[in-house]
Design an enzyme around this catalytic site. Structure first.
Site, short mmCIF file in Angstrom:
data_model
loop_
_atom_site.label_atom_id
_atom_site.label_comp_id
_atom_site.label_asym_id
_atom_site.label_seq_id
_atom_site.Cartn_x
_atom_site.Cartn_y
_atom_site.Cartn_z
N GLU A 158 8.37 1.72 -4.71
CA GLU A 158 7.83 1.98 -6.04
C GLU A 158 7.91 3.46 -6.44
O GLU A 158 6.88 4.12 -6.63
CB GLU A 158 6.39 1.46 -6.14
CG GLU A 158 6.30 -0.04 -5.86
CD GLU A 158 4.89 -0.61 -6.02
OE1 GLU A 158 3.96 0.16 -6.26
OE2 GLU A 158 4.74 -1.83 -5.90
N GLU A 359 7.18 -7.50 -2.99
CA GLU A 359 5.71 -7.58 -3.12
C GLU A 359 5.36 -8.52 -4.25
O GLU A 359 5.97 -8.46 -5.32
CB GLU A 359 5.08 -6.22 -3.43
CG GLU A 359 5.02 -5.26 -2.30
CD GLU A 359 4.25 -3.97 -2.66
OE1 GLU A 359 3.37 -4.02 -3.55
OE2 GLU A 359 4.57 -2.94 -2.05
O1 IFM Z 1 -1.34 -1.97 -2.59
C1 IFM Z 1 -0.29 -1.75 -3.47
C2 IFM Z 1 0.97 -1.39 -2.71
O2 IFM Z 1 0.77 -0.30 -1.87
C3 IFM Z 1 2.07 -1.03 -3.67
N1 IFM Z 1 2.26 -2.07 -4.64
C4 IFM Z 1 1.09 -2.57 -5.33
C5 IFM Z 1 0.02 -2.95 -4.32
C6 IFM Z 1 -1.23 -3.48 -5.05
O3 IFM Z 1 -1.71 -2.54 -5.94
#
Ligand code: IFM
Length: 446
Positions: A158, A359
């Site tokens: 990210e 994710e």
């Molecule tokens: O916990 C985070 C993760 O570290 C990065 N992506 C989003 C998740 C939830 O906010």
């Protein structure tokens, strides 16, 4: 009669994800990262929480791998702590990778999930070009030890959050609030990806995990569609432009001209960033709805935390809107069509590039019985299945998260785990969603 089940393709990877700072603890055995410093800055992290102990995975890792094996996971996405490697602690990951492989779980390694060594921030952090070269050196160090056994490598997690929340709005470490530095950071993160991708061994499957925004205009008006275009440039194309196409988009450069002249992009950088990629990681939680804010005072309800500073350089004429409907504990609206749209978009824009959902998941209350999370996951996996049926080459899914953990500026107040963690005793207890996911991972059908 049994209802028709949705079957995923043969070999589809079912995994779960975590990140070093969010779970490891073991802080005495590594140097400080920017998140250690941020946690100790009053008012930055809910309840003054730190990552010193987190969920003690640095001590309980064997037990955690056994838990993954019991859940039938085919893959585990974790990140390596750069400060731990600098402190000579790479042996931890060496052992973890062996343990995963011995249980038939494929390691998926992320090189950077937000824990920049504090000494590099002291030298200027991601707005400085040297940080990208330091990252390439660190990548070589990790690859030398783990390159023979880890197949899936993600360079960065990210980069939008790293640059725009870390250096723009300041709700993430290191908490800086300079729009120009946010853009410089984004470029040096892109460069870091390119340099690292080139440094990884030929056998490595290399990708990056973006958190692309499924950004929608509030209305069909030309002004709202222009707001969508601006946010799409800042959230998505600032990364996919050079990564997938070898160039920054012209409209992004024009929109941000009052913030920076982009002279930090040197000749050859974009080509360097444009390395061959083996997969694109997509992290998805919720869509964004935007409109034009003619008075120049766009509300900050963009789902990325309260702040006096905008994470959107050059876009103060854009307003963010909370869509109606269900929300998770983060206040994020539940809308699986955003995932479908993003997967189909990348399938179109980068034909043939394998996609991984690296994710996806939801925060709800701490209860062990979590039907809301199951409903969230089921809806998103149904959307993913539809994208596959419509031609998106999605090869795997990593649920965020394996277990409850440190949720950045929210400290330990949000629960993303399919496994509950008792923060007093560090006891792990699978929630209903973990049993549900285990059945899915074993059968490959929803
Ligand atoms: O916990 C985070 C993760 O570290 C990065 N992506 C989003 C998740 C939830 O906010």
């Amino acid at each position: 009669m049994e209802t028709q089940r949705l079957r995923f393709p043969e070999g589809f990877l079912w995994g779960a994800a975590t990140a070093a700072f969010q779970i490891e603890g073991g802080a005495a055995l590594r140097g400080p990262s920017i998140w250690d410093t941020f946690c100790r800055t009053p008012g930055k992290v809910h309840g003054g929480a730190t990552g010193d102990m987190a969920v003690d995975h640095h001590r309980l890792w064997r037990q955690d791998v056994q838990l993954m094996a019991r859940l039938g996971l085919g893959a585990y996405r974790f990140s390596v702590s750069w400060p731990r490697v600098l402190a000579g602690g790479i042996g931890f990951y060496d052992a973890l990778v062996d343990e995963l492989l011995s249980h038939g779980i494929r390691p998926s390694l992320t090189l950077y999930h937000w824990d920049l060594p504090q000494e590099l921030e002291d030298a200027g952090g991601w707005p400085e070009r040297e940080t990208a070269y330091a990252f390439a050196g660190y990548t070589e160090q990790v690859a030398k030890v783990l390159g023979d056994r880890v197949e899936m490598w993600t360079t960065l997690n990210e980069p939008w959050c790293i640059s725009f929340l870390g250096y723009g709005s300041g709700v993430h470490a290191p908490g800086r609030t300079s729009p120009a530095d946010a853009l410089r950071a984004a470029h040096h993160l892109n460069l870091a990806h390119g340099l690292a991708a080139a440094a990884l061994p030929a056998a490595a499957r290399v990708g990056i995990s973006l958190n692309p925004s499924a950004v929608r205009p509030l209305t069909g008006s030309a002004a709202d569609r222009d707001a969508q275009r601006r946010i799409d440039a800042l959230a998505n194309r600032i990364f996919t432009g050079p990564l997938l196409g070898g160039a920054y988009p012209q409209d992004l450069l024009a929109d941000t001209a009052s913030v920076t002249d982009w002279s930090f992009v040197r000749p050859g950088d974009e080509a360097l960033i444009h390395q061959p990629m083996d997969f694109l990681g997509v992290n998805y939680y919720t869509p964004a709805v935007v409109s034009a804010a003619p008075d120049g005072a766009g509300p900050r309800a963009d789902g990325h935390g309260a702040t006096d500073h905008s994470p959107w350089p050059g876009a103060d004429t854009v307003a963010f809107h909370q869509p109606p409907g269900d929300r998770t504990d983060m206040g994020w609206s539940v809308d699986p069509t955003g995932l479908y749209d993003l997967l189909m978009r990348f399938a179109r824009e980068a034909p043939g590039l394998p996609l991984m959902v690296t994710e996806n998941g939801a925060a709800y209350g701490p209860d062990l019985h979590d039907p809301q999370r199951i409903a969230y996951l089921e809806a998103h996996l149904t959307a993913l299945h539809r994208a596959v049926a419509d031609g998106a080459p999605v090869q795997g899914y990593f649920l965020w998260s394996l277990m409850d953990n440190f949720e950045w500026s929210y400290g330990y107040s949000k629960h993303f785990g399919i496994v509950h963690v008792d923060y007093e005793t560090q006891e792990r207890t699978p929630r209903s969603s973990a049993h549900w996911y285990a059945r899915l991972a074993r059968s490959g059908a929803l």
